[in-house]
Design a protein around this motif. Structure first.
Motif, PDB file in Angstrom:
ATOM      1  N   LEU A 186     -74.428   8.395   1.223  1.00 18.20           N
ATOM      2  CA  LEU A 186     -75.656   8.859   1.881  1.00 18.20           C
ATOM      3  C   LEU A 186     -76.887   8.447   1.074  1.00 18.20           C
ATOM      4  CD1 LEU A 186     -74.578  12.425   3.077  1.00 18.20           C
ATOM      5  CD2 LEU A 186     -74.913  10.361   4.469  1.00 18.20           C
ATOM      6  N   ARG A 187     -76.759   8.455  -0.234  1.00 15.24           N
ATOM      7  CA  ARG A 187     -77.862   7.983  -1.069  1.00 15.24           C
ATOM      8  C   ARG A 187     -78.093   6.493  -0.858  1.00 15.24           C
ATOM      9  NH1 ARG A 187     -78.224   7.631  -7.695  1.00 15.24           N
ATOM     10  NH2 ARG A 187     -80.380   6.869  -7.737  1.00 15.24           N
ATOM     11  N   ALA A 188     -77.006   5.730  -0.749  1.00 11.30           N
ATOM     12  CA  ALA A 188     -77.138   4.295  -0.472  1.00 11.30           C
ATOM     13  C   ALA A 188     -77.789   4.063   0.893  1.00 11.30           C
ATOM     14  CB  ALA A 188     -75.772   3.622  -0.526  1.00 11.30           C
ATOM     15  N   ALA A 189     -77.419   4.881   1.870  1.00 13.89           N
ATOM     16  CA  ALA A 189     -78.024   4.754   3.201  1.00 13.89           C
ATOM     17  C   ALA A 189     -79.511   5.061   3.145  1.00 13.89           C
ATOM     18  CB  ALA A 189     -77.329   5.697   4.176  1.00 13.89           C
ATOM     19  N   HIS A 190     -79.873   6.059   2.343  1.00 17.61           N
ATOM     20  CA  HIS A 190     -81.288   6.425   2.213  1.00 17.61           C
ATOM     21  C   HIS A 190     -82.113   5.291   1.604  1.00 17.61           C
ATOM     22  CE1 HIS A 190     -84.777   9.029   1.707  1.00 17.61           C
ATOM     23  NE2 HIS A 190     -84.849   8.654   0.430  1.00 17.61           N
ATOM     24  N   GLY A 191     -81.508   4.522   0.734  1.00 16.10           N
ATOM     25  CA  GLY A 191     -82.239   3.429   0.086  1.00 16.10           C
ATOM     26  C   GLY A 191     -82.141   2.105   0.808  1.00 16.10           C
ATOM     27  N   SER A 192     -81.515   2.102   2.002  1.00 11.38           N
ATOM     28  CA  SER A 192     -81.276   0.850   2.732  1.00 11.38           C
ATOM     29  C   SER A 192     -81.913   0.897   4.110  1.00 11.38           C
ATOM     30  CB  SER A 192     -79.768   0.603   2.873  1.00 11.38           C
ATOM     31  OG  SER A 192     -79.112   0.716   1.640  1.00 11.38           O
ATOM     32  N   THR A 193     -81.900  -0.250   4.761  1.00 11.39           N
ATOM     33  CA  THR A 193     -82.399  -0.351   6.131  1.00 11.39           C
ATOM     34  C   THR A 193     -81.472  -1.250   6.942  1.00 11.39           C
ATOM     35  OG1 THR A 193     -83.796  -2.253   5.550  1.00 11.39           O
ATOM     36  CG2 THR A 193     -84.821  -0.054   5.446  1.00 11.39           C
ATOM     37  N   GLY A 194     -81.590  -1.177   8.256  1.00  6.74           N
ATOM     38  CA  GLY A 194     -80.882  -2.098   9.140  1.00  6.74           C
ATOM     39  C   GLY A 194     -79.372  -1.991   9.037  1.00  6.74           C
ATOM     40  N   PRO A 195     -78.678  -3.133   9.117  1.00  2.00           N
ATOM     41  CA  PRO A 195     -77.203  -3.142   9.091  1.00  2.00           C
ATOM     42  C   PRO A 195     -76.618  -2.545   7.805  1.00  2.00           C
ATOM     43  CG  PRO A 195     -78.044  -5.255   9.858  1.00  2.00           C
ATOM     44  CD  PRO A 195     -79.227  -4.484   9.355  1.00  2.00           C
ATOM     45  N   GLU A 196     -77.307  -2.715   6.691  1.00  2.00           N
ATOM     46  CA  GLU A 196     -76.803  -2.155   5.439  1.00  2.00           C
ATOM     47  C   GLU A 196     -76.787  -0.630   5.494  1.00  2.00           C
ATOM     48  OE1 GLU A 196     -77.904  -2.012   0.666  1.00  2.00           O
ATOM     49  OE2 GLU A 196     -78.947  -3.434   1.981  1.00  2.00           O
ATOM     50  N   ARG A 197     -77.812  -0.060   6.081  1.00  2.00           N
ATOM     51  CA  ARG A 197     -77.865   1.396   6.243  1.00  2.00           C
ATOM     52  C   ARG A 197     -76.749   1.870   7.178  1.00  2.00           C
ATOM     53  NH1 ARG A 197     -81.204   5.924   6.257  1.00  2.00           N
ATOM     54  NH2 ARG A 197     -81.053   7.209   8.137  1.00  2.00           N
ATOM     55  N   THR A 198     -76.527   1.137   8.243  1.00  2.00           N
ATOM     56  CA  THR A 198     -75.467   1.488   9.199  1.00  2.00           C
ATOM     57  C   THR A 198     -74.103   1.472   8.519  1.00  2.00           C
ATOM     58  OG1 THR A 198     -76.739   0.570  11.042  1.00  2.00           O
ATOM     59  CG2 THR A 198     -74.368   0.859  11.375  1.00  2.00           C
ATOM     60  N   THR A 199     -73.858   0.461   7.696  1.00  2.00           N
ATOM     61  CA  THR A 199     -72.587   0.373   6.975  1.00  2.00           C
ATOM     62  C   THR A 199     -72.386   1.570   6.063  1.00  2.00           C
ATOM     63  OG1 THR A 199     -72.533  -2.043   7.042  1.00  2.00           O
ATOM     64  CG2 THR A 199     -71.292  -0.975   5.283  1.00  2.00           C
ATOM     65  N   PRO A 228     -62.946   0.853   5.467  1.00  2.00           N
ATOM     66  CA  PRO A 228     -63.790  -0.284   5.045  1.00  2.00           C
ATOM     67  C   PRO A 228     -63.913  -1.373   6.110  1.00  2.00           C
ATOM     68  CG  PRO A 228     -62.309   0.361   3.277  1.00  2.00           C
ATOM     69  CD  PRO A 228     -61.857   1.101   4.500  1.00  2.00           C
ATOM     70  N   THR A 229     -62.828  -1.650   6.830  1.00  2.00           N
ATOM     71  CA  THR A 229     -62.876  -2.683   7.869  1.00  2.00           C
ATOM     72  C   THR A 229     -63.846  -2.303   8.964  1.00  2.00           C
ATOM     73  OG1 THR A 229     -60.571  -3.253   7.411  1.00  2.00           O
ATOM     74  CG2 THR A 229     -61.492  -4.016   9.502  1.00  2.00           C
ATOM     75  N   VAL A 230     -63.810  -1.048   9.390  1.00  2.00           N
ATOM     76  CA  VAL A 230     -64.710  -0.572  10.443  1.00  2.00           C
ATOM     77  C   VAL A 230     -66.140  -0.503   9.926  1.00  2.00           C
ATOM     78  CG1 VAL A 230     -65.265   1.377  11.945  1.00  2.00           C
ATOM     79  CG2 VAL A 230     -62.878   0.698  11.612  1.00  2.00           C
ATOM     80  N   ALA A 231     -66.304   0.038   8.730  1.00  2.00           N
ATOM     81  CA  ALA A 231     -67.653   0.216   8.178  1.00  2.00           C
ATOM     82  C   ALA A 231     -68.363  -1.106   7.953  1.00  2.00           C
ATOM     83  CB  ALA A 231     -67.575   1.001   6.874  1.00  2.00           C
ATOM     84  N   GLU A 232     -67.624  -2.130   7.530  1.00  2.00           N
ATOM     85  CA  GLU A 232     -68.243  -3.416   7.190  1.00  2.00           C
ATOM     86  C   GLU A 232     -68.106  -4.441   8.308  1.00  2.00           C
ATOM     87  OE1 GLU A 232     -67.825  -4.818   3.255  1.00  2.00           O
ATOM     88  OE2 GLU A 232     -67.461  -2.829   2.392  1.00  2.00           O
ATOM     89  N   ARG A 233     -67.924  -3.959   9.532  1.00  2.00           N
ATOM     90  CA  ARG A 233     -67.758  -4.853  10.669  1.00  2.00           C
ATOM     91  C   ARG A 233     -68.974  -5.740  10.880  1.00  2.00           C
ATOM     92  NH1 ARG A 233     -66.599  -1.137  14.950  1.00  2.00           N
ATOM     93  NH2 ARG A 233     -68.864  -0.907  15.126  1.00  2.00           N
ATOM     94  N   ASP A 234     -70.172  -5.200  10.694  1.00  2.00           N
ATOM     95  CA  ASP A 234     -71.400  -5.947  10.954  1.00  2.00           C
ATOM     96  C   ASP A 234     -72.135  -6.369   9.691  1.00  2.00           C
ATOM     97  OD1 ASP A 234     -71.058  -5.532  13.762  1.00  2.00           O
ATOM     98  OD2 ASP A 234     -71.854  -3.500  13.507  1.00  2.00           O
ATOM     99  N   HIS A 235     -71.768  -5.749   8.563  1.00  2.00           N
ATOM    100  CA  HIS A 235     -72.477  -6.063   7.319  1.00  2.00           C
ATOM    101  C   HIS A 235     -71.543  -5.826   6.147  1.00  2.00           C
ATOM    102  CE1 HIS A 235     -75.746  -6.280   4.355  1.00  2.00           C
ATOM    103  NE2 HIS A 235     -75.193  -5.204   3.805  1.00  2.00           N
ATOM    104  N   GLN A 236     -71.401  -6.809   5.269  1.00  2.00           N
ATOM    105  CA  GLN A 236     -70.538  -6.680   4.100  1.00  2.00           C
ATOM    106  C   GLN A 236     -71.325  -6.107   2.927  1.00  2.00           C
ATOM    107  OE1 GLN A 236     -68.506 -10.296   3.085  1.00  2.00           O
ATOM    108  NE2 GLN A 236     -67.681 -10.618   5.137  1.00  2.00           N
ATOM    109  N   THR A 237     -70.718  -5.136   2.255  1.00  2.00           N
ATOM    110  CA  THR A 237     -71.358  -4.601   1.059  1.00  2.00           C
ATOM    111  C   THR A 237     -71.358  -5.665  -0.039  1.00  2.00           C
ATOM    112  OG1 THR A 237     -69.227  -3.652   0.399  1.00  2.00           O
ATOM    113  CG2 THR A 237     -70.781  -2.192   1.530  1.00  2.00           C
ATOM    114  N   ALA A 238     -72.251  -5.491  -0.983  1.00  2.00           N
ATOM    115  CA  ALA A 238     -72.497  -6.544  -1.980  1.00  2.00           C
ATOM    116  C   ALA A 238     -71.625  -6.357  -3.220  1.00  2.00           C
ATOM    117  CB  ALA A 238     -73.971  -6.562  -2.362  1.00  2.00           C
ATOM    118  N   TRP A 239     -70.324  -6.172  -3.015  1.00  2.00           N
ATOM    119  CA  TRP A 239     -69.434  -6.103  -4.178  1.00  2.00           C
ATOM    120  C   TRP A 239     -69.453  -7.451  -4.912  1.00  2.00           C
ATOM    121  CZ3 TRP A 239     -65.781  -9.826  -3.413  1.00  2.00           C
ATOM    122  CH2 TRP A 239     -65.482 -10.172  -2.097  1.00  2.00           C
TER     123      TRP A 239
END
Length: 384
Positions: A128-141, A182-193
């Motif tokens: 949730l903290r990551a979502a707060h600091g993000s926008t767009g597809p990254e926030r959705t992920t 992870p597969t569902v969450a990163e369907r539209d945007h890949q996290t920056a591992w």
């Protein structure tokens, strides 16, 4: 000072594991040791039908908690005060889980579930903290991750409420759901591992598993010598076990893997496959303990069964390391066949009687020698 939590870059130079990540990993030593101890007891008493499924379920819980943290930290580690505090909360959850492992083997998953709840609440807060600091597809992920983890944690209540005979199937269904998040969450945007960071984190956890195996085997041999003074029977087991562990280390770290982790498709298959690599590495130590107990007459199983407790996880480790990890860097049929053939030979050592563990260790050592020789020859051929 608290920073805005934003994604880190995959191309970030000199990315390495942090002291906090190493501290986090050490907490899992306790959990793995508890799971291994229960496995040893079940196998030595001749109850593999109870011990092995219990170990597989509990090790999944331990492994998946580590996976959740490691991939998140690879993408979003800010290393500020809030991140550290939330990570320490997750570590407390790991220790609660470890305390509940013995009860879980007897069918009471309440403490394990509560430990998982503590870890997951902290993980959801991080997403949730990551979502707060993000926008767009990254926030959705990030929001999908938070929702998925929350739903799965609620689903684990079904394990507590299910009859014992259906509990493994409920566990399996929830494990599939967990790994699908992870597969569902990163369907539209890949996290920056970070590929190099993830490869290092997994390598460090392999070392922890092998270290736990060395520790367990050493304690078993020491206890047997103190109580039985039958050093002659124990030396072949100790020597073979040590050779097997050393070879396991060499085999895993023989290839650099981070270049293979170019996308989620490669990375997720590689990462998920490590459930078998980690689990078998830890189980080797449990097997050595069982073999020691059998050799001094403390285990209620045959010599063949005790030998299998070492050779089966040893062979599984070698084969899965090839399948998931090292085959991507092997060139030519000879190099590709070394580990699969060796895993079959290690399994065949089960029939070697009192020298089964020593034979398995010698096969593993010859596997390393064959790999080194073939690699050197390939290098010479390329040089010419």
């Amino acid at each position: 000072m608290m920073a805005r939590m934003t994604a880190r870059g995959r191309s970030e130079a000199h990315r390495a594991a942090t002291p906090l990540e190493l501290f986090f990993d050490l907490c899992f030593v306790v959990a793995v040791a508890q799971a291994g101890k229960q496995l040893v007891h079940a196998l030595a008493e001749g109850h593999p039908g109870h011990g092995v499924p219990g170990y597989l379920m509990l090790f999944f819980a331990i492994w998946w908690a580590w996976v959740n943290f490691s991939w998140f930290s690879s993408a979003y580690d800010t290393d500020d005060s809030l991140y550290r505090v939330v990570t320490l909360v997750q570590m407390a959850g790991v220790l609660i889980l470890a305390a509940g492992v013995p009860r879980a083997y007897d069918g009471d998953f309440a403490v394990v579930w509560f430990g998982y709840l503590v870890m997951r609440l902290a993980l959801v807060a991080q997403w949730l903290r990551a979502a707060h600091g993000s926008t767009g597809p990254e926030r959705t992920t990030a929001l999908r991750y938070a929702a998925g983890v929350t739903l799965c944690q609620a689903g684990w209540l079904a394990v507590l409420l299910s009859p014992e005979n259906v509990r493994p199937w409920v566990f399996l269904a929830l494990a599939v759901a967990e790994t699908a998040v992870p597969t569902v969450a990163e369907r539209d945007h890949q996290t920056a591992w970070h590929p190099h960071h993830i490869a290092e984190r997994y390598g460090l956890f392999v070392i922890i598993m092998l270290g736990e195996t060395v520790s367990a085997a050493t304690i078993a041999v020491q206890s047997a010598v103190d109580e039985q003074e039958e050093l002659g029977n124990l030396l072949p087991i100790a020597a073979g076990g040590l050779l097997l562990i050393f070879a396991a280390y060499w085999i895993y770290f023989a290839v650099p893997i981070h270049l293979h982790l170019s996308s989620n498709r490669q990375a997720f298959l590689w990462g998920y496959g490590h459930y078998l690599i980690f689990g078998s590495a830890a189980a080797i130590g449990a097997g050595i303990e069982v073999a020691v107990e059998e050799s001094v007459g403390k285990a209620h199983i045959s010599q063949f069964a005790a030998s299998a407790c070492v050779t089966v996880p040893g062979a599984l480790f070698m084969f899965t390391v090839w399948l998931i990890h090292s085959r991507h860097q092997k060139r030519g049929l000879a190099q590709q066949l070394v580990l699969p053939v060796s895993s079959v030979l290690v399994l065949a050592c089960t029939f070697a009687g009192p020298t089964a563990v020593l034979s398995a260790g010698l096969v593993a050592s010859l596997t390393v020698a064959a790999g080194v020789t073939l690699t050197a020859r390939q290098g010479q051929a390329l040089g010419n």
